[in-house]
Design an enzyme around this catalytic site. Structure first.
Site, PDB file in Angstrom:
ATOM      1  N   ASN A 165      -5.886   8.922   5.414  1.00  0.00           N
ATOM      2  CA  ASN A 165      -5.711   7.848   6.401  1.00  0.00           C
ATOM      3  C   ASN A 165      -5.694   8.426   7.803  1.00  0.00           C
ATOM      4  O   ASN A 165      -6.323   7.889   8.727  1.00  0.00           O
ATOM      5  CB  ASN A 165      -4.396   7.106   6.168  1.00  0.00           C
ATOM      6  CG  ASN A 165      -4.385   6.253   4.923  1.00  0.00           C
ATOM      7  OD1 ASN A 165      -3.343   6.061   4.316  1.00  0.00           O
ATOM      8  ND2 ASN A 165      -5.524   5.730   4.506  1.00  0.00           N
ATOM      9  N   HIS A 221      -3.548   0.206  -3.505  1.00  0.00           N
ATOM     10  CA  HIS A 221      -4.533   0.562  -2.486  1.00  0.00           C
ATOM     11  C   HIS A 221      -5.150  -0.717  -1.919  1.00  0.00           C
ATOM     12  O   HIS A 221      -5.094  -1.779  -2.542  1.00  0.00           O
ATOM     13  CB  HIS A 221      -5.614   1.446  -3.099  1.00  0.00           C
ATOM     14  CG  HIS A 221      -5.067   2.635  -3.814  1.00  0.00           C
ATOM     15  ND1 HIS A 221      -4.828   3.835  -3.201  1.00  0.00           N
ATOM     16  CD2 HIS A 221      -4.671   2.790  -5.111  1.00  0.00           C
ATOM     17  CE1 HIS A 221      -4.322   4.691  -4.075  1.00  0.00           C
ATOM     18  NE2 HIS A 221      -4.219   4.081  -5.245  1.00  0.00           N
ATOM     19  N   GLU A 273      -7.862   3.146  -6.428  1.00  0.00           N
ATOM     20  CA  GLU A 273      -8.674   2.601  -5.340  1.00  0.00           C
ATOM     21  C   GLU A 273     -10.151   2.563  -5.718  1.00  0.00           C
ATOM     22  O   GLU A 273     -10.613   3.302  -6.608  1.00  0.00           O
ATOM     23  CB  GLU A 273      -8.471   3.455  -4.077  1.00  0.00           C
ATOM     24  CG  GLU A 273      -9.268   3.016  -2.848  1.00  0.00           C
ATOM     25  CD  GLU A 273      -8.913   1.610  -2.361  1.00  0.00           C
ATOM     26  OE1 GLU A 273      -9.111   0.648  -3.138  1.00  0.00           O
ATOM     27  OE2 GLU A 273      -8.486   1.467  -1.206  1.00  0.00           O
ATOM     28  N   ARG A 289      -1.036   9.579  -3.772  1.00  0.00           N
ATOM     29  CA  ARG A 289      -0.393   8.900  -2.652  1.00  0.00           C
ATOM     30  C   ARG A 289       0.482   7.729  -3.094  1.00  0.00           C
ATOM     31  O   ARG A 289       1.476   7.417  -2.436  1.00  0.00           O
ATOM     32  CB  ARG A 289      -1.426   8.461  -1.620  1.00  0.00           C
ATOM     33  CG  ARG A 289      -2.615   7.663  -2.139  1.00  0.00           C
ATOM     34  CD  ARG A 289      -3.696   7.632  -1.051  1.00  0.00           C
ATOM     35  NE  ARG A 289      -4.857   6.824  -1.385  1.00  0.00           N
ATOM     36  CZ  ARG A 289      -5.915   7.286  -2.027  1.00  0.00           C
ATOM     37  NH1 ARG A 289      -5.931   8.535  -2.477  1.00  0.00           N
ATOM     38  NH2 ARG A 289      -6.963   6.500  -2.249  1.00  0.00           N
ATOM     39  N   ARG A 336       0.852  -1.187   0.000  1.00  0.00           N
ATOM     40  CA  ARG A 336       0.000   0.000   0.000  1.00  0.00           C
ATOM     41  C   ARG A 336       0.889   1.238   0.000  1.00  0.00           C
ATOM     42  O   ARG A 336       2.071   1.178   0.350  1.00  0.00           O
ATOM     43  CB  ARG A 336      -0.914   0.014   1.221  1.00  0.00           C
ATOM     44  CG  ARG A 336      -2.042  -1.013   1.149  1.00  0.00           C
ATOM     45  CD  ARG A 336      -2.851  -1.043   2.423  1.00  0.00           C
ATOM     46  NE  ARG A 336      -3.572   0.207   2.668  1.00  0.00           N
ATOM     47  CZ  ARG A 336      -4.288   0.455   3.767  1.00  0.00           C
ATOM     48  NH1 ARG A 336      -4.332  -0.452   4.726  1.00  0.00           N
ATOM     49  NH2 ARG A 336      -4.927   1.591   3.906  1.00  0.00           N
ATOM     50  N   HIS A 337       0.322   2.338  -0.389  1.00  0.00           N
ATOM     51  CA  HIS A 337       1.024   3.616  -0.310  1.00  0.00           C
ATOM     52  C   HIS A 337       1.349   3.933   1.147  1.00  0.00           C
ATOM     53  O   HIS A 337       0.791   3.329   2.078  1.00  0.00           O
ATOM     54  CB  HIS A 337       0.136   4.724  -0.886  1.00  0.00           C
ATOM     55  CG  HIS A 337      -1.233   4.733  -0.270  1.00  0.00           C
ATOM     56  ND1 HIS A 337      -1.504   5.296   0.960  1.00  0.00           N
ATOM     57  CD2 HIS A 337      -2.410   4.191  -0.696  1.00  0.00           C
ATOM     58  CE1 HIS A 337      -2.781   5.135   1.258  1.00  0.00           C
ATOM     59  NE2 HIS A 337      -3.355   4.458   0.271  1.00  0.00           N
TER      60      HIS A 337
END
Length: 332
Positions: free
Chosen positions: A119, A270, A204, A169, A112-113
């Protein structure tokens, strides 16, 4: 007898005349079969036994040559593909898939980023930038890529690939990864290391009218949608948004390309997208994919093999998980 059934029958034949491919496949996948548990400490005997098994098969084996039947021949691990009487969409897709797969072990690295601003505030979706913590992860991921993904088992430089989504991201998470040019083979071939490919297919899951909201806000403002999503997380589609089923359709061409690769591939993506990719290669039921744990700050290494998929999870930060708007716990 089979031809009387209401189905299309396609025979798939694998032919290998290259002893080096055969020997490597036996060592990689056959000597560890349950049949050879008695040779656990004497793998050479297992190897010799399987070679004899092949020789016995060759005495009675009949190749497909019937012109009136539908068949596909894979020759020397896909170096050549020959097919006969293949018509229709699904048979064509089967042939396309078979032309891409191979038996050469290679790894996929899923990440994931880094932690994003959304977040941190527990919001879903959006196109926010990384936090300072996310930037730190991006730098550590670049170091991991250079010293692990781009090195072979002997520590030598090896060709590797990089994919990200088109969202900020993931692009920011990939920005520290170096892209040196390598000389390969006899020195005449040039390879751009970790050549950065950007795919919108990896974006995403789009939350529609709920994009940019927290789950608490969704539960309060759209209680019916929140309930429906809880009951069927895989099939639920956000109003004016997407479902996991929608992501499956856009991942299909990318999975086909992944199957064809022989080099290690790092995908910075994502949670929802990586859940589906992870589920595909590890053989999970697609309905179970929305509950799979894909935590922040973690690289998941998958190595598909003949009968299974090896998995390794590498945490690159002291803290395995920060706030990301998700309630699913990490799996380690």
């Amino acid at each position: 007898e089979l031809q009387r059934l209401p189905l299309k029958l396609i025979y798939i034949e694998s032919i290998c005349t290259d002893d080096s491919i055969i020997d490597k496949n036996i060592w990689d996948a056959k000597v560890t079969l349950p049949d050879y548990d008695r040779y656990r400490k004497k793998r050479e005997k297992a190897f010799e036994d399987f070679k004899q098994r092949i020789a016995n098969y060759e005495k009675v084996y009949e190749r497909m040559d019937e012109d009136h039947m539908s068949w596909v021949k894979l020759i020397n691990n896909g170096q050549r593909v020959v097919f006969n009487r293949i018509h229709g969409f699904l048979p064509g897709r089967i042939v396309q898939f078979l032309t891409n797969i191979h038996a050469i072990p290679h790894s996929f690295y899923l990440s994931r980023h880094g932690q994003s601003e959304y977040n941190e505030t527990l919001k879903i979706g959006g196109d926010s930038s990384l936090t300072a913590y996310g930037e730190e992860y991006a730098q550590k991921l670049a170091h991991f890529s250079e010293h692990t993904i781009c090195k072979d088992a002997n520590g030598e430089e090896t060709k590797a690939r990089l994919w990200t989504s088109s969202l900020q991201r993931t692009l920011q998470t990939a920005k520290y990864i170096a892209h040196p040019k390598l000389r390969c083979g006899d020195g005449h071939e040039e390879w751009l290391q970790m050549d950065h490919r950007i795919y919108r297919n990896l974006d995403e899951l789009y939350a529609g009218i709920c994009d940019g909201m927290t789950y608490e806000e969704i539960e309060r403002i759209y209680p019916d949608d929140f309930r429906r999503r809880s009951e069927d997380k895989f099939g639920y589609r956000y109003p004016r948004g997407e479902s996991y089923l929608d992501i499956l359709s856009r991942l299909d061409p990318l999975v086909m390309e992944m199957e064809s690769y022989r080099e290690p591939l790092l995908i910075i993506g994502h949670q929802a997208v990586l859940r589906l990719l992870y589920g595909y290669f590890t053989g999970k039921r697609r309905e179970d994919c929305p509950r799979l744990s894909i935590p922040l700050n973690t690289v998941i290494k998958l190595t598909p093999r003949t009968y299974d998929c090896e998995e390794e999870r590498i945490s690159l930060m002291d803290t395995l998980m920060q706030k990301d708007g998700q309630t699913e716990p990490p799996s380690h």
